[in-house]
Design an enzyme around this catalytic site. Structure first.
Site, short mmCIF file in Angstrom:
data_model
loop_
_atom_site.label_atom_id
_atom_site.label_comp_id
_atom_site.label_asym_id
_atom_site.label_seq_id
_atom_site.Cartn_x
_atom_site.Cartn_y
_atom_site.Cartn_z
N ARG A 108 3.35 -33.04 -43.43
CA ARG A 108 3.35 -31.78 -44.21
C ARG A 108 2.09 -31.70 -45.07
O ARG A 108 1.60 -30.62 -45.37
CB ARG A 108 4.58 -31.71 -45.13
N HIS A 134 16.23 -29.63 -44.64
CA HIS A 134 17.02 -30.27 -43.59
C HIS A 134 17.08 -31.78 -43.77
O HIS A 134 18.08 -32.41 -43.47
CB HIS A 134 16.45 -29.94 -42.21
N GLU A 135 15.98 -32.34 -44.28
CA GLU A 135 15.92 -33.78 -44.49
C GLU A 135 17.08 -34.23 -45.39
O GLU A 135 17.77 -35.20 -45.10
CB GLU A 135 14.58 -34.10 -45.17
N GLY A 136 17.28 -33.50 -46.48
CA GLY A 136 18.35 -33.84 -47.42
C GLY A 136 19.72 -33.58 -46.84
O GLY A 136 20.62 -34.42 -46.94
N GLY A 190 11.90 -29.55 -45.26
CA GLY A 190 12.33 -30.49 -46.31
C GLY A 190 13.81 -30.37 -46.65
O GLY A 190 14.47 -31.38 -46.91
#
Ligand SMILES: O=c1[nH]cnc2c1ncn2[C@@H]1O[C@H](COP(=O)(O)OP(=O)(O)O)[C@@H](O)[C@H]1O
Ligand SMILES: [Ca+2]
Length: 428
Positions: A134, A171-173, A169
């Site tokens: 990113r 989705h990561e969490g 970002g």
């Protein structure tokens, strides 16, 4: 190879795609009538695989999951995981994309050995990059991703559309929250007590939890909330990824070097480093020269003030989290284990204040810790400041530090693989 049997029947939906998961320990009725070697349940025909790459800012990791579909009505079980990693991460190959893709190829060769040849064509392979990519220019990131795509296309596996890309970002969490709450059995049954998660990567950091109070939903900016459905209930998660607040990016920010055009010979100094230290550090393909405050102050107090500038007032502070306990992994885990706050293999339970206590001990005695990383004082001080002044946790907020649950890595990759399999119609 890690192995565990986890019955799954989970239902969740986000990003407009419905997705269902849940836990059940029911055995199939006919198991009792067959000896184990001829029981239809053990027929290998119902075994399938999923390959998920995590292209993190500090390393690239492969997770090869084995699933078993016991009956068409049930969703698959996670039977096991093969995990391997290489360093540095893809972003370190910003100017040599082919070389970067070779590191992926080396890991993918493991999957060729792990997955039986007759299932290669049915086994999807996906790579999701996080904060390291990113932060690169669009052009450099795309060059790396297209080299990786070529490696996938030359492999014998199933390469879905969008198999290589940069993950959002949020989705990561969410995906890590799904992994942890699934593995701890919180997504099924009556008394669901889901746990919040804290992930501290190299370049970004995530916080995700399920708000219990109406007040939290009202006070939270809309882009910090994502809805999804599970067991006919709709859950609204609080999640945010802070780019530039991962542990390594925070080192650069503390040194005043983040997002700077670094001039050759430029020296970045900090009171969080050993006084006499002068060294070089490569991150994201850039070389930095850094050192201690030769003449000035060193130690916890001045270091905390330096780090405070990086976090203070920069993060949203939801009131509700002050009294909750959280699962924490990645660099929270690594630095706690490095300083014997927890056992490296088993993890442990800490309070926020334990990080501050350890930071004081290390920063005020840097000479005693000089065999460890020169950044140990800065890292621990950053973690203490991020938790207290950044997120607004209390000194006595409880953190459960864990690397694995039921032998499966507590990474967003399992949640992402469920999502992938569902979107390919391979689960129900
Ligand atoms: O699957 C995993 N198992 C164990 N540790 C992991 C896994 N994935 C990431 N980590 C941890 O994540 C941290 C590095 O963050 P990463 O390189 O993913 O940066 P990023 O998330 O900012 O891109 C390290 O503490 C590393 O041990
Ligand atoms: Ca990560």
């Amino acid at each position: 190879m890690a192995s565990s049997r986890l019955p799954i029947l989970i239902a969740l939906a986000f990003s407009s795609l419905p997705f269902v998961l849940s836990h059940s320990n029911r055995e199939m009725w006919f198991q009792e009538f067959f000896p184990p070697n001829v029981c239809p349940i053990n027929a290998k025909a119902n075994t399938f695989y999923g390959i998920m790459f995590d292209a993190g800012s500090t390393g690239t990791r492969i997770h090869i999951y084995t699933f078993v579909q016991k009956s068409p009505e049930n969703l698959p079980e996670v039977e096991g995981e093969i995990f391997e990693s290489v360093k540095p991460g893809l972003s370190a190959y910003a100017d040599q994309p082919e070389k970067g893709a070779e590191t992926v190829k080396t890991l993918l060769d493991m999957a060729v050995d792990a997955v039986p040849p007759h299932l290669w064509k049915k086994t999807p392979v996906v790579l999701k990059a996080t904060a390291g990519l990113r932060l690169l220019s669009e052009e450099k990131a795309q060059a790396l991703l297209s080299e990786v795509k070529e490696v996938f296309e030359e492999s014998p596996f199933l390469v879905p559309e969008d198999s290589v890309g940069i993950m959002d970002g949020s989705h990561e969490g969410i995906l890590a929250w799904i992994t942890v709450n699934f593995l701890t059995g919180q997504l099924s049954g009556q008394n669901q007590q889901t746990v919040g998660i804290l992930d501290l990567g190299g370049a970004s950091t995530q916080i995700t939890f399920l708000p219990r109070f109406e007040e939290t939903l009202k006070e939270t900016p809309e882009d910090f909330l994502t809805s999804f459905e599970m067991f006919n209930s709709t859950y609204k998660l609080y999640t945010h990824s802070y780019l530039g607040f991962g542990l390594k990016a925070a080192r650069l920010a503390t040194l005043g070097a983040l997002n700077m055009e670094v001039v050759d010979g430029q020296m970045f100094r900090s009171s969080c480093l050993p006084k006499q230290l002068e060294a070089e550090w490569h991150f994201g393909g850039v070389k930095y020269q850094y050192g201690g405050n030769k003449e000035g102050e060193t130690g916890f107090k001045p270091c905390y003030l330096e780090v405070l500038k990086v976090v203070k007032g920069k993060l949203h502070q939801p009131e509700e989290i002050r009294g909750s306990s959280f699962y924490a992994f990645s660099y929270y885990y690594d630095r706690a284990a490095d300083t014997n706050l927890i056992d490296y293999e088993r993890g442990g339970v800490l309070e926020v204040r334990d990080f501050e206590r350890k930071a004081k001990e290390v920063c005020d005695n840097m000479e005693r810790y000089n065999s460890a990383s020169p950044f140990l004082c800065m890292d621990l001080t950053y973690i203490a400041a991020l938790l207290k002044e950044g997120f607004g946790f209390r000194d006595n907020t409880v953190l459960k530090l864990t690397k694995k649950v039921n032998n499966i890595e507590t990474s967003w990759t399992l949640g992402a693989t469920f999502y992938l399999l569902q979107s390919l119609g391979m689960t129900y």
